[in-house]
Design a protein around this motif. Structure first.
Motif, short mmCIF file in Angstrom:
data_model
loop_
_atom_site.label_atom_id
_atom_site.label_comp_id
_atom_site.label_asym_id
_atom_site.label_seq_id
_atom_site.Cartn_x
_atom_site.Cartn_y
_atom_site.Cartn_z
N LEU A 45 0.84 -1.21 0.00
CA LEU A 45 0.00 0.00 0.00
C LEU A 45 0.87 1.26 0.00
O LEU A 45 0.56 2.23 -0.71
N ASN A 46 1.95 1.25 0.78
CA ASN A 46 2.85 2.41 0.78
C ASN A 46 3.48 2.61 -0.59
O ASN A 46 3.65 3.74 -1.06
N ASN A 47 3.82 1.50 -1.25
CA ASN A 47 4.38 1.59 -2.60
C ASN A 47 3.35 2.17 -3.56
O ASN A 47 3.68 2.98 -4.44
N ALA A 48 2.08 1.75 -3.39
CA ALA A 48 1.02 2.27 -4.26
C ALA A 48 0.81 3.76 -4.03
O ALA A 48 0.54 4.52 -4.97
N VAL A 49 0.94 4.21 -2.78
CA VAL A 49 0.81 5.64 -2.49
C VAL A 49 1.94 6.43 -3.12
O VAL A 49 1.73 7.49 -3.72
N LYS A 50 3.18 5.92 -3.01
CA LYS A 50 4.34 6.63 -3.55
C LYS A 50 4.25 6.82 -5.05
O LYS A 50 4.53 7.90 -5.57
N TYR A 51 3.86 5.75 -5.75
CA TYR A 51 3.94 5.79 -7.21
C TYR A 51 2.57 5.93 -7.88
O TYR A 51 2.50 5.97 -9.11
N GLY A 52 1.49 5.99 -7.09
CA GLY A 52 0.16 6.06 -7.70
C GLY A 52 -0.55 7.37 -7.49
O GLY A 52 -1.76 7.45 -7.70
N LYS A 53 0.15 8.42 -7.06
CA LYS A 53 -0.50 9.70 -6.76
C LYS A 53 -1.22 10.28 -7.97
O LYS A 53 -2.31 10.86 -7.84
N ASP A 54 -0.62 10.11 -9.14
CA ASP A 54 -1.24 10.71 -10.34
C ASP A 54 -2.54 10.02 -10.72
O ASP A 54 -3.37 10.61 -11.42
N GLY A 55 -2.74 8.78 -10.27
CA GLY A 55 -3.95 8.05 -10.65
C GLY A 55 -5.15 8.36 -9.79
O GLY A 55 -6.27 8.01 -10.14
N LYS A 56 -4.92 8.97 -8.61
CA LYS A 56 -6.00 9.39 -7.71
C LYS A 56 -6.81 8.24 -7.11
O LYS A 56 -7.77 8.49 -6.39
N LEU A 57 -6.44 6.98 -7.40
CA LEU A 57 -7.22 5.86 -6.88
C LEU A 57 -6.30 4.67 -6.60
O LEU A 57 -5.41 4.35 -7.41
N ILE A 58 -6.55 4.03 -5.47
CA ILE A 58 -5.89 2.75 -5.15
C ILE A 58 -7.00 1.72 -4.93
O ILE A 58 -7.91 1.95 -4.14
N ARG A 59 -6.91 0.62 -5.66
CA ARG A 59 -7.93 -0.42 -5.54
C ARG A 59 -7.29 -1.65 -4.89
O ARG A 59 -6.22 -2.11 -5.31
N LEU A 60 -7.98 -2.18 -3.89
CA LEU A 60 -7.53 -3.38 -3.20
C LEU A 60 -8.59 -4.46 -3.41
O LEU A 60 -9.76 -4.27 -3.03
N GLU A 61 -8.21 -5.56 -4.04
CA GLU A 61 -9.16 -6.64 -4.34
C GLU A 61 -8.73 -7.91 -3.62
O GLU A 61 -7.54 -8.22 -3.53
N ALA A 65 -5.95 -17.60 -1.46
CA ALA A 65 -6.39 -16.22 -1.25
C ALA A 65 -5.61 -15.32 -2.19
O ALA A 65 -4.38 -15.22 -2.09
N VAL A 66 -6.31 -14.69 -3.12
CA VAL A 66 -5.68 -13.86 -4.14
C VAL A 66 -5.96 -12.39 -3.81
O VAL A 66 -7.12 -11.96 -3.77
N THR A 67 -4.91 -11.63 -3.58
CA THR A 67 -5.03 -10.21 -3.24
C THR A 67 -4.32 -9.39 -4.31
O THR A 67 -3.20 -9.70 -4.70
#
Length: 375
Positions: free
Chosen positions: A269-285, A293-295
């Motif tokens: 999640l921290n990695n997604a925050v660092k590199y995903g700021k431009d996308g404005k969305l983080i999806r966790l499935e 268990a597939v995440t």
């Protein structure tokens, strides 16, 4: 003669001797018949000689001829039978010489099932083991050098800032209280960042060398992920990101180390925050699929180049070459993730394109029958 089925050197030599004796006996029989015929012909023709005897051929002379021919035939047969085997022994000797000189790439052929064939098998196993040990030592040496280089670089920056701010405040006794507090808070944040990197380094070393004891228990992965999302909410809000969690299961139970699994998904999640700021969305499935268990942690920001996807889990590797404060760190976050996944007998993959960067973690739902009944 192909004798790979013989599993003893003594039996092989005895077999060669037996074959040589049979061939020699046959040759002696033929030669004896031939000598007898020659002797008869000489006797019939009235040939006389002081050496060969007055009546055809002297029996002593005939015995010498048969003995000489028998010895010659036996030596030739035995040498012929043993020649290929001796070539194989020379191959073994040359292979062992190469290994002794440090050449661990040459494989010794296994041409028999006897003691020398077993020597070849054991020598191949030994050189493979030595090659693996040397490779691990080379990797360990490279890791050590990378660790020293990266740690020196990554820890020096916050440490220099801490020393600079505290030193400046110390040398300014008349400094305004608000400004002093501001610089002390900056130094405090730098110190916390330094502590985080140090803990990450020590944690990675323990994971890599399997020195960390696993505390396995039954965990509801859905509940764990929901809790992590709640804890990370301030970070999402600060980065201007919206988090979305998708799971059709009421609960996803598995056996694992709760602290390590929390660290795994926290790093993702921290990695997604660092590199995903431009996308404005983080999806966790999260889903259950074939007792696994597939995440998936998905961000829609920076697209990782295809050529670099295979390196993202490598120690100290970062996609961007800069070491900015926003995305800086030790470069061990994803390496730690991979180590934790392996400790739980799972797998992790990554793909990145214009549809998003997806880190997929697959963990076995290894509940016993009794634990499943308790659900």
């Amino acid at each position: 003669m192909k004798t790979r089925w013989i599993k003893s050197f003594e039996i092989r030599i005895s077999f060669y001797i037996l074959i040589s004796l049979l061939i020699t006996a046959f040759a002696e029989f033929v030669v004896a018949a031939l000598v007898y015929r020659i002797s008869s012909e000489l006797r019939y023709m009235g040939y006389r000689s002081s050496i060969m005897g007055p009546d055809g051929l002297n029996p002593g002379f005939r015995t010498m001829v048969l003995l000489a021919i028998g010895i010659a035939v036996f030596i030739c047969c035995f040498y012929y039978l043993i020649s290929d085997y001796m070539k194989y022994i020379r191959k073994l000797a040359n292979g062992m010489k190469n290994i002794a000189q440090g050449d661990f790439e040459t494989e010794i052929p296994v041409q028999s099932m006897d003691e020398f064939g077993q020597i070849a098998v054991y020598m191949n196993q030994m050189q493979e083991t030595v090659r693996e040990i040397m490779e691990r030592e080379r990797v360990a040496e490279r890791t050590k050098n990378d660790l020293i280089t990266n740690v020196a670089h990554d820890l020096r920056t916050p440490l220099t800032s801490i020393i600079g701010y505290i030193g400046w405040v110390k040398d300014q006794p008349s400094l305004d209280a608000n400004i002093r507090q501001k610089y002390l808070e900056i130094a405090w944040r730098k110190a916390l960042h330094l502590e985080q990197m140090t803990n990450e380094l020590f944690g990675f070393v323990k994971l890599e060398h399997r020195e960390m004891t696993l505390h396995m228990s039954r965990i509801d992965l859905r509940q764990l992920l929901e809790q992590l999302l709640d804890e990370e909410y301030p970070g999402f809000e600060k980065a201007g990101l919206r988090a979305e969690f998708i799971c059709r299961e009421d609960s996803v139970l598995l056996v694992g180390d709760g602290n390590l699994l929390a660290r795994l998904f926290e790093n993702l999640l921290n990695n997604a925050v660092k590199y995903g700021k431009d996308g404005k969305l983080i999806r966790l499935e999260l889903e259950l699929k074939n007792q696994m268990a597939v995440t998936r942690v998905i961000n829609y920001g920076y697209v990782i180049p295809e050529a670099e996807l295979s390196n993202v889990f490598r120690k100290f590797y970062r996609v961007e070459q800069s070491r900015s404060q926003d995305t800086g760190g030790t470069g061990l976050g994803l390496a730690i993730v991979e180590q934790i996944v392996q400790l739980h007998s799972g797998s992790i993959t990554v793909k990145s394109d214009l549809q998003g960067t997806v880190f997929e973690v697959v963990l076995p739902v290894n509940l016993s029958a009794e634990e499943k009944t308790d659900e």
